[in-house]
Scaffold this motif. Sequence first.
Motif, PDB file in Angstrom:
ATOM      1  N   GLN A 493       0.825  -1.205   0.000  1.00 24.63           N
ATOM      2  CA  GLN A 493       0.000   0.000   0.000  1.00 24.63           C
ATOM      3  C   GLN A 493       0.862   1.260   0.000  1.00 24.63           C
ATOM      4  O   GLN A 493       0.581   2.232  -0.722  1.00 24.63           O
ATOM      5  N   ARG A 494       1.936   1.254   0.785  1.00 25.36           N
ATOM      6  CA  ARG A 494       2.833   2.409   0.833  1.00 25.36           C
ATOM      7  C   ARG A 494       3.565   2.575  -0.495  1.00 25.36           C
ATOM      8  O   ARG A 494       3.767   3.699  -0.966  1.00 25.36           O
ATOM      9  N   ALA A 495       3.950   1.458  -1.109  1.00 24.15           N
ATOM     10  CA  ALA A 495       4.652   1.531  -2.390  1.00 24.15           C
ATOM     11  C   ALA A 495       3.755   2.122  -3.466  1.00 24.15           C
ATOM     12  O   ALA A 495       4.181   2.992  -4.248  1.00 24.15           O
ATOM     13  N   VAL A 496       2.510   1.678  -3.490  1.00 24.44           N
ATOM     14  CA  VAL A 496       1.555   2.178  -4.482  1.00 24.44           C
ATOM     15  C   VAL A 496       1.286   3.661  -4.258  1.00 24.44           C
ATOM     16  O   VAL A 496       1.093   4.429  -5.213  1.00 24.44           O
ATOM     17  N   ILE A 501       9.385   3.037   1.681  1.00 27.15           N
ATOM     18  CA  ILE A 501       9.367   1.627   2.064  1.00 27.15           C
ATOM     19  C   ILE A 501      10.804   1.170   2.262  1.00 27.15           C
ATOM     20  O   ILE A 501      11.748   1.840   1.836  1.00 27.15           O
ATOM     21  N   HIS A 502      10.970   0.040   2.890  1.00 24.83           N
ATOM     22  CA  HIS A 502      12.316  -0.475   3.139  1.00 24.83           C
ATOM     23  C   HIS A 502      12.990  -0.797   1.810  1.00 24.83           C
ATOM     24  O   HIS A 502      12.354  -1.337   0.891  1.00 24.83           O
ATOM     25  N   PRO A 503      14.281  -0.477   1.659  1.00 25.69           N
ATOM     26  CA  PRO A 503      14.965  -0.713   0.378  1.00 25.69           C
ATOM     27  C   PRO A 503      14.863  -2.148  -0.125  1.00 25.69           C
ATOM     28  O   PRO A 503      14.813  -2.373  -1.342  1.00 25.69           O
ATOM     29  N   GLU A 504      14.823  -3.108   0.780  1.00 26.16           N
ATOM     30  CA  GLU A 504      14.742  -4.503   0.350  1.00 26.16           C
ATOM     31  C   GLU A 504      13.381  -4.850  -0.250  1.00 26.16           C
ATOM     32  O   GLU A 504      13.230  -5.913  -0.859  1.00 26.16           O
ATOM     33  N   MET A 505      12.401  -3.964  -0.095  1.00 32.88           N
ATOM     34  CA  MET A 505      11.066  -4.196  -0.650  1.00 32.88           C
ATOM     35  C   MET A 505      10.812  -3.322  -1.873  1.00 32.88           C
ATOM     36  O   MET A 505       9.675  -3.235  -2.355  1.00 32.88           O
ATOM     37  N   SER A 506      11.848  -2.690  -2.406  1.00 30.38           N
ATOM     38  CA  SER A 506      11.661  -1.719  -3.489  1.00 30.38           C
ATOM     39  C   SER A 506      11.087  -2.341  -4.761  1.00 30.38           C
ATOM     40  O   SER A 506      10.534  -1.621  -5.605  1.00 30.38           O
ATOM     41  N   ARG A 509       7.577  -1.370  -5.914  1.00 31.64           N
ATOM     42  CA  ARG A 509       7.225  -0.022  -6.371  1.00 31.64           C
ATOM     43  C   ARG A 509       6.627  -0.035  -7.772  1.00 31.64           C
ATOM     44  O   ARG A 509       5.765   0.777  -8.087  1.00 31.64           O
ATOM     45  N   ASP A 510       7.103  -0.941  -8.614  1.00 36.54           N
ATOM     46  CA  ASP A 510       6.585  -1.004  -9.981  1.00 36.54           C
ATOM     47  C   ASP A 510       5.982  -2.382 -10.202  1.00 36.54           C
ATOM     48  O   ASP A 510       6.507  -3.209 -10.949  1.00 36.54           O
ATOM     49  N   LEU A 511       4.865  -2.617  -9.519  1.00 34.39           N
ATOM     50  CA  LEU A 511       4.233  -3.928  -9.562  1.00 34.39           C
ATOM     51  C   LEU A 511       3.784  -4.324 -10.968  1.00 34.39           C
ATOM     52  O   LEU A 511       3.996  -5.480 -11.383  1.00 34.39           O
ATOM     53  N   PRO A 512       3.182  -3.418 -11.762  1.00 34.61           N
ATOM     54  CA  PRO A 512       2.753  -3.824 -13.109  1.00 34.61           C
ATOM     55  C   PRO A 512       3.901  -4.346 -13.971  1.00 34.61           C
ATOM     56  O   PRO A 512       3.750  -5.349 -14.676  1.00 34.61           O
ATOM     57  N   LEU A 546       0.256 -11.459  -3.611  1.00 33.89           N
ATOM     58  CA  LEU A 546       0.012 -10.307  -2.747  1.00 33.89           C
ATOM     59  C   LEU A 546      -0.973  -9.343  -3.404  1.00 33.89           C
ATOM     60  O   LEU A 546      -1.899  -8.839  -2.743  1.00 33.89           O
ATOM     61  N   GLU A 547      -0.798  -9.091  -4.694  1.00 37.66           N
ATOM     62  CA  GLU A 547      -1.728  -8.228  -5.414  1.00 37.66           C
ATOM     63  C   GLU A 547      -3.137  -8.820  -5.389  1.00 37.66           C
ATOM     64  O   GLU A 547      -4.133  -8.105  -5.174  1.00 37.66           O
ATOM     65  N   ALA A 548      -3.231 -10.137  -5.580  1.00 41.11           N
ATOM     66  CA  ALA A 548      -4.539 -10.788  -5.634  1.00 41.11           C
ATOM     67  C   ALA A 548      -5.278 -10.693  -4.306  1.00 41.11           C
ATOM     68  O   ALA A 548      -6.454 -10.309  -4.251  1.00 41.11           O
ATOM     69  N   VAL A 549      -4.585 -11.009  -3.207  1.00 40.66           N
ATOM     70  CA  VAL A 549      -5.263 -10.997  -1.911  1.00 40.66           C
ATOM     71  C   VAL A 549      -5.550  -9.561  -1.478  1.00 40.66           C
ATOM     72  O   VAL A 549      -6.585  -9.291  -0.831  1.00 40.66           O
TER      73      VAL A 549
END
Length: 714
Positions: A493-496, A501-506, A509-512, A546-549
């Motif tokens: 949610q924060r990325a969108v 967000i934490h760098p390891e979760m970057s 940021r561009d899920l599509p 994650l996107e689906a749920v």
Amino acid sequence: MDRSVSRLNRIAGHLASSAQPAVDAVFSCPTSSASTAPSPAADALSTEKPNAEMRTLSAERQKAKFNVRKVTHWLHGSEEATKWMEVAALLLQRDPIFNYQHYYDLSRPEHRATIAAAVRRWFELKTTIKDPGLLRAVTSMINALDPSLGMKIYVHEVLFRESIWIQGTAEQWEQWKDDIFHGRVLGCYAMTELGHSSFLRGLETTATFDVERDEFIIHSPTVTATKVWIGMAGQTATHTVALAQLMINGENHGIHWFIVPLRRCDSGELMPGVTAGDIGHKTARNGLDNGWIQFTHVRVPRTNMLMKWAQVSRNGEFTAPSNPAISYASLVGERISGQEALYTTLAMACTIAIRYGAIRRQGPRDEQVLDYQTHYTALLPIVAGTYTFNSTFRRMSTVWQEMSKLQSNEDDMKVFLAEIPHLHAIAAGMKCWWGWWAAECLELCRRCMGGHGYSAYNSIADLIGSFGVMTTGGGDNVVLGQQHARYLLSTLQRAVSGKRIHPEMSFLRDLPSLLANQISTSQVFSAVTPVEVYLDALKWLMAKSLEAVAGVLSQLLADGADPLDGWNSNLDSLLACSRFHTFLVSLDHFREDVQKQSSPAEREVLRDLLRLFCVNRVHQEMSLFLEYQYLTPAQAKQIRLLSVQLAKDLRTQVVSLSDAFNYPDFVLRAPMGRFDGDIYRAYLDTMKAAPQCFGVPPHWKSSVSPLTNAKHSF
């Protein structure tokens, strides 16, 4: 000071100061030019003439294509760490207080008394060992030697001590640190209650501030508020750090930590208002006195509240922590450090099962059972996973150690608070999914021992029982998986939203773009497919799930559904996201470690283990890969066959890979897992030494003889 302690420390000092070749000469047993197989139990090497079983195991070691010692150094973190582990093993082996006999035949009172003596010896050693590397090694080897003893030390040294270090002020730490170090107080960690455990906000124990007397009143208001499963509370601990609801003028200020005396240090008698006892016989670890505690209006000074993050002033004014989650900070270290037991237990079980499988022969051609496909496809992924976990555990431990130092100034504290949510989530996922995976693997190791695996004398059954607590103690795995999943959702949610967000979760940021990057249908999976292909697949699966749920939950909320009902109805999918991310992180840690390995032969065997576990994880999640059409049925078949082939390719290396774990015979406590391969003679001797092995049993005359001596009625 006991003379034997001084003698042991002289041994340690001599070995530690000697040149490395001298240490190797004491602890190593050369086998071939390619492999140097370790044997820290040098005092226990067989003097018997080599028999067929011993020759078989020796021949297995000749097949190694890598240097076992170098891989051992990698597993331990350095060559120096290996040296200290072997010195520690010798110290413990030569001390009869630690190397106690007939371990599996001890009664609960005998085990308790034996461990009490060992804990006292531990404090004596701790005050005389000067090198922190040796002290860490002794602690680690104790954890492997006896889980009850290791946990008793862990409760005091980690749970109790680190709670005061992390949650207490500098003044409080100064007040308590010397008594903790020397064992003048013995501490435990009172969190879990009879009716509440992982849901900490539901804890019922209260700490009510009495402003007139400047004291807190610690109280268990209900039966379900009874603290339970508290290690060392049953018979030993003199103090505890208790988690309780802070009450001031009738207002609840949430859970906080309080130091509460339990027993008199001189007599062991319970303090007024404290009712405590032992919980009784457990599945395993019966040498540890898990206990229950009830507080009945127990008064402690206001300064016994740990106040680094939250404070209560003399007039009852409450200052809240800048981040409410800081109350759980000590749990992060507990969940990371406690996972050493996972690596130790799996490494020991693998060593025993693999040595037995290499020696045991069965079938029309008298084959080694380890050559049967069902055997090597069961054990090789476990070895690969254990190596993977070793890598991620060492990485997480290092991160936590560095974070624990970030408490000296305000800037450091900001970094500490910013990192805690990410590390807490990763640690929660690690305990959850690696814990469940390990529990299943331990049972597989036992089955691979055949009927001999059912014997307590071959250790794996006890390892299973001892490890069982790791999937529920310190936070139930289902709850921890949810904590991890909640973090993943909030990070998405924060990325969108474009927030930090934490760098390891970057990558979120561009899920599509990530989800559009699907694998080609022409991709062929083989033994040379780069491991990055599998890591990309697992990353895609985590992001897609994650996107689906997240979409399902969002729609439920938009439709007016109750948030808790929505969460519960998607719990399996949420936990799956946690699982995907946990193994993805661990495999990425292992990949980075393999890339850093400078020695070609060792890098190759580690890379083979990494590839096997990558393929294994993709294979385990195949149903979703097919459902999402990320892989085709033809690719699924390739991966299934490849998982078998990769295990077969490593079959000749597996004895040496298990040797690299470097646990001596006296720690393994399993005659069927002996280093020298003399398993049958050792097992028979062990059975002969069992209590009441020979002779007429006492019940013969009263119960058997009346049957066998009765006159026939026909």
